[in-house]
Design a protein around this motif. Sequence first.
Motif: not given
Length: 138
Positions: A15, A38-41, A107
């Motif tokens: 990530a 990004e890491r979560n989105s 993603g």
Amino acid sequence: MLRSIALLAGLASAAPASADVDYFDTPSGNINCSVGIERNSSDVICTIYERTPTLPRPGHCRSSGHTVSMANRGPVTIECDRPGTSYARPSGPGPQVLQYGERWDIGGILCVSSRKGLECRNESGHGFFLSRAKQVVY
């Protein structure tokens, strides 16, 4: 069968510390998109340069929508045309081209290019279709 477009090598690794952004055009050059992850989105923002003004208007707009965006979850957002804004195509070598039949799957967002137009959708089932003659948000 749809071919997958090559993505940045860094996106497949661990990530990222900050957002990675990549860009693509449709073969006609009429639609340009940026994809951020990004890491979560993740999100996608697409601008269509020449169109029949069929996109629904947000309540506060006096003109039709022009730029659409969405995250990997949630609804699509339509941005207003700004008075006096010129949406000229960027000059220079430009980003990579998402050829007809190719897909951009990253993603939680999937975009597919076809001769009919560009369709993108997210994990929540929301999405949009853009072409010169027709624009749909769902």
